[in-house]
Motif scaffolding. Structure first.
Motif, mmCIF file in Angstrom:
data_model
loop_
_atom_site.group_PDB
_atom_site.id
_atom_site.type_symbol
_atom_site.label_atom_id
_atom_site.label_comp_id
_atom_site.label_asym_id
_atom_site.label_seq_id
_atom_site.Cartn_x
_atom_site.Cartn_y
_atom_site.Cartn_z
ATOM 1 N N GLY A 72 -3.488 2.803 -3.357
ATOM 2 C CA GLY A 72 -3.095 2.491 -1.991
ATOM 3 C C GLY A 72 -3.614 1.124 -1.634
ATOM 4 N N GLY A 73 -3.392 0.684 -0.371
ATOM 5 C CA GLY A 73 -3.912 -0.630 0.008
ATOM 6 C C GLY A 73 -3.254 -1.121 1.269
ATOM 7 N N GLY A 81 0.826 -1.222 0.000
ATOM 8 C CA GLY A 81 0.000 0.000 0.000
ATOM 9 C C GLY A 81 0.851 1.259 0.000
ATOM 10 N N ALA A 92 -2.087 -4.059 -3.014
ATOM 11 C CA ALA A 92 -2.561 -2.678 -3.213
ATOM 12 C C ALA A 92 -2.977 -2.504 -4.657
ATOM 13 N N LYS A 104 1.399 4.018 -2.907
ATOM 14 C CA LYS A 104 0.949 5.380 -2.626
ATOM 15 C C LYS A 104 2.096 6.402 -2.701
#
Ligand code: SER
Length: 964
Positions: free
Chosen positions: A934-935, A918, A940, A922
């Motif tokens: 993101g994640g 993530g 992600a 990001k």
């Protein structure tokens, strides 16, 4: 005075004034491709105005059924909105074909209104075309109308044109005005009668030419006149509509309120349903069936529009049916055939209601949602198109709902374009011959010839005549004096024994001989009243004005006549079997073959087909006589002769009778003299054409033996091709279905293997390199052997595969195509299987592309894969799958879509503490690609649109992995 009395009065008045009363023609124009529907009383006389036909009577009166929905005169969208407009209406008219002109036309009209209908002169105003001084003077000095009551108006209202082409001329109208002003508001004048002084015609090349003789064409709408005579506020309050609307009130919570001036939505619904019930009743009784193009589509639009309004008044009751029942009851005294067609009309309403009601509900909901969510009151073309193509919403219904919600559709033109494109692709184009004839007619001066080609071929198949006109193909069908050897063209003779194509049978073929040359006649067509022969010159030269001998190919003709008489037999047997609502909806008669379309909702059963075939064969074996006689039209109908409504018969008609009571039909074509000439009759196939219409293909005469022989050969050929043994062909079970079953099993097996492969390599349900789920084929039940076993297999196969009869008995075997197609399907599947397999074998290679990185103590590989996939789920599955094959690393899977490309990032378990998927996406990946995402630590996802940095991505990520 009722509308029925007005009708009577009108006809009596003009009959007393020496006008011949002629019946209304069908709503479907005959031989006039420029019109979809009859829209005026003069349509049936167009050729007389143009000088192509000579009138039997110079003064004529009619009450003509008209429909103004589609084409130049289209009122459908005004129906209900105004008190006057209708789709269907009756137009009363008187005509002079080169006899009286303006003066008498004006006198007669005035006298009828004032002395017969007792209109007060005070209320009658008139208008004239602004350039027409003569008419102005006539009103002023002959009828003595005060000048302030004679309006001079422009082209738009006082110059009448039938369509973009055709007869036209200045007109003078009589109006009704209830007020007392000397300068009334033009909208307060109600037009009663239109007197057209036909003087010109507009050609296709947009020229305006004078007619051979000036004529008169007048038209007065019965419904509007009734309204004025009965002094009601709208046509809908007259006896023509009142009872229909009352029948609707009985089944609806609303009242129409006959006195209310204000128009509410429900009142509009009453009006539309009442109007449309009349239109559909007359259209169906004239042979139109709801469908997807031409006049059929207009009928469907009318029905669907009415069904929409039905929903508003009471969705639980089929009001359209109620209104139609009333219409038929009211109008049958004038148009008795409405009663005869009652059950067909009602069954088509029922069918259309079923077909459309569900779609109407869903489509309407969807449109409402769209309207709600549309910020600028515009509905785009795509929405309108989806509603049409998915839910069968005609554009005018969409437009109507959109308008009710104070929005508007944009780009309607694109809609129409798409639709006509679609139709063009679905519809076979006009035959080449007909196209030729159309081009030829463009160059053909209609005033050149008034006479019709006389036909001498009923008794004899040879004739002596002379060549009147020659048209050469290479000269773009313009008129020439001679045609040389090997050239093609068209030819008109003074008389001919060649029967032209029409009403089903194709035209005669044969030879033409002159002293200087010889030509083959390849086809015979008729346009207006002239018979055209399509020719190819075989020897020498053909010259205009030379004497010629015409020789019909009698073998060809006799085969056509067997199929033609068999068509009459089939028609009558169908009516005997299925009831008298069955009606011919199309016919093609070829040598030894026939194709017959008829109105019938359900497919015929095997048993019914057997009965039909047996019935017809019995008549043939009984050697029934075929005879013909000429009778006045009315008498022919009284004697029970079947007539295709849609035919124009104003005088004597030819009635073909088979046996004593077997069949009686109006028909001009060539028939056998005795049914034994037909020899044999076999139904080849029964199938649907469109909703409510079925089709039978059959063959007659020696062709049916040949056909059966051919069937056997085709089956044997196919059997050899598929390596069937003789024994297989003798068994009862259809071996070809067995074979197909085996092919399908093989395909199913392959499909399963593909899914398994995906399952092993990815997760279940993946659709990588998606294998289309080919529709599983149903196996029709094997019927009892009706004919020889081979024929039976072939018939079943034909029916099953929808293979229609080959035009000629050529060596081509349609079953081989089918078998080949099946085998191709199998091969395609095999290829797909190979593709999937090779993709997975390549995943190993993909792994080889990964690059090592080192971050402090941690070591891993970075793998970036670019795949042309837009499906995120699939992309994620692939990334996950690749991850299982990697011990330590980061995988970035990049997909591809039109604008925004998906990104997936996964990280192997051992690294997740230090490298979060993530965060990595990001903070590093997304900013670099100018995207977002993101994640979580292990997985992600995000997206980006600019691919320009992609080539530098790997270097950048390796750098940043080192740093982080
Ligand atoms: N053709 C003219 C009309 O339709 C008069 O009949 O109004």
């Amino acid at each position: 005075m009722t509308s029925f009395q007005i009708r009577e009065k009108f006809l009596r008045f003009f009959q007393n004034e020496n006008h011949k009363w002629l019946p209304s023609s069908s709503l479907i124009p005959q031989n006039d491709p420029t019109l979809l529907f009859v829209n005026a009383g003069m349509n049936q006389f167009k050729n007389i105005f143009l000088g192509l036909e000579s009138p039997k009577d110079l003064n004529v009166t009619t009450i003509q059924k008209c429909l103004r929905a589609g084409g130049k005169h289209n009122d459908i969208e005004n129906v209900g909105e105004t008190p006057w407009h209708h789709t269907f209406f009756e137009m009363m008219g008187n005509f002079s074909f080169g006899d009286y002109f303006k003066k008498r036309a004006i006198e007669l009209a005035w006298r009828f209104l004032v002395t017969e209908l007792h209109f007060s002169e005070d209320h009658l105003w008139v208008s004239v075309f602004e350039e027409d001084e003569e008419t102005y003077e006539l009103w002023k000095n002959h009828i003595h109308i005060p000048e302030y009551k004679i309006l001079r108006l422009g082209k738009k209202s006082n110059f009448w044109q039938m369509g973009d082409t055709g007869p036209c001329g200045p007109c003078s109208e009589i109006h009704y005005y209830n007020g007392k002003e000397k300068k009334p508001n033009p909208e307060d004048l109600i037009e009663i009668w239109n007197l057209v002084f036909m003087e010109f015609y507009d050609t296709e090349t947009q020229e305006r030419k004078p007619l051979p003789k000036p004529c008169v064409d007048t038209g007065m709408g019965l419904e509007r006149l009734t309204c004025l005579v009965q002094k009601t506020k709208s046509n809908y309050n007259t006896d023509s509509f009142k009872e229909i609307i009352q029948s609707l009130e009985e089944h609806s919570p609303y009242q129409y309120n006959f006195l209310e001036h204000q128009l509410k939505e429900e009142q509009m619904a009453f009006r539309v349903i009442a109007d449309h019930s009349r239109a559909l009743s007359f259209l169906i009784s004239d042979g139109v069936i709801p469908g997807s193009d031409g006049s059929n589509y207009v009928l469907r639009r009318i029905m669907r529009r009415a069904l929409y309004y039905n929903q508003k008044l009471n969705p639980k009751v089929n009001l359209l049916e109620k209104a139609t029942e009333k219409t038929i009851e009211l109008m049958s005294s004038v148009y008795p055939y409405l009663k005869k067609e009652r059950s067909l009309i009602l069954s088509l309403i029922d069918e259309e209601t079923h077909r459309f009601s569900k779609s109407l509900e869903i489509g309407r909901k969807k449109l409402k949602e769209k309207i709600k969510s549309s910020p600028n009151s515009f509905i785009d073309f795509k929405t309108a198109w989806d509603l049409y193509s998915t839910y069968g919403f005609p554009i005018d219904l969409t437009r109507l709902i959109v308008k009710e919600n104070h929005c508007q559709i944009i780009d309607e033109k694109t809609f129409e374009k798409e639709k006509s494109l679609l139709e063009k692709n679905q519809k076979p184009s006009l035959g080449l011959e007909k196209n030729h004839l159309e081009s030829l007619m463009k160059n053909f001066n209609p005033t050149l010839t008034h006479q019709e080609t006389s036909f001498t071929g009923y008794e004899k198949d040879q004739a002596e005549s002379s060549i009147l006109f020659l048209f050469q193909e290479e000269e773009s069908f313009s008129e020439v004096k001679k045609i040389e050897k090997n050239k093609m063209g068209w030819l008109v003779t003074e008389k001919t024994c060649f029967y032209p194509e029409g009403g089903g049978p194709i035209g005669d073929r044969g030879l033409l001989k002159t002293d200087t040359g010889e030509a083959e006649i390849l086809d015979t067509l008729k346009k207006n009243k002239i018979i055209f022969h399509k020719i190819k010159v075989l020897e020498g030269t053909l010259n205009q004005n030379s004497s010629c001998k015409l020789i019909v190919n009698s073998e060809f003709r006799s085969l056509i006549s067997t199929s033609h008489s068999a068509t009459h037999l089939l028609h009558s047997s169908l009516r005997k079997l299925l009831g008298n609502t069955v009606r011919q909806a199309g016919s093609l008669v070829e040598p030894g073959y026939l194709r017959f379309d008829f109105t019938q909702a359900q497919p015929l059963t095997e048993k019914q087909l057997e009965i039909l075939e047996k019935d017809i064969c019995e008549k043939i074996q009984n050697k029934e006589e075929v005879s013909f006689k000429f009778l006045p039209y009315k008498q022919a109908l009284q004697e029970g002769a079947l007539s295709l409504r849609g035919e124009n018969y104003d005088h004597e008609v030819r009635v073909i009778q088979i046996g004593k009571n077997t069949s009686k039909e109006l028909c001009g074509g060539i028939h056998v003299k005795n049914l034994q000439e037909i020899k044999d009759f076999k139904i080849i196939m029964e199938t649907g054409v469109q909703s409510g219409v079925r089709r039978i293909l059959a063959c007659t005469s020696s062709i049916s033996e040949k056909w059966e022989e051919d069937l056997k050969n085709q089956v044997v050929e196919l059997a050899q091709d598929l390596n069937f043994s003789k024994e297989t062909l003798n068994q009862k079970e259809n071996p070809f279905f067995q074979w197909e079953k085996e092919q399908n099993q093989k395909m199913d097996h392959l499909k399963k293997q593909i899914v398994n492969l995906q399952f092993i390599n990815l997760k279940p349900n993946s659709s990588i390199l998606s294998v289309k789920n080919s529709k599983s084929l149903a196996y029709p039940k094997v019927e009892h052997a009706r004919r020889s076993i081979l024929t039976k297999f072939n018939l079943e196969l034909r029916k099953y595969l929808g293979i229609s009869i080959p035009k000629k008995m050529e060596s081509h075997n349609p079953f081989l195509d089918w078998a080949e197609k099946k085998q191709n399907q199998l091969e395609t599947l095999q290829k797909q299987f190979d593709n999937v397999q090779s993709f997975f074998s390549k995943t190993k290679d993909l792994l080889k592309q990964s690059k090592p990185f080192k971050k402090g103590e941690i070591q891993g590989h970075l793998l970036i894969v670019n795949l042309p996939l837009k499906d995120r789920k699939l992309l994620a599955e692939i990334a996950d799958q690749l991850k299982t094959k990697m011990s330590s690393g980061v995988i970035v899977a990049i997909g591809e879509d039109l604008k925004s490309h998906p990104i997936i990032v996964t990280v192997t378990k051992n690294l997740q503490k230090d490298i979060s998927a993530g965060e990595f996406l990001k903070n590093e990946l997304a900013p670099f690609l100018k995207g977002k995402g993101g994640g979580q630590n292990h997985f992600a996802q995000g997206s980006f649109s600019d691919k320009s940095q992609l080539s530098k991505l790997e270097t950048f990520l390796l750098q940043s992995l080192k740093k982080s």
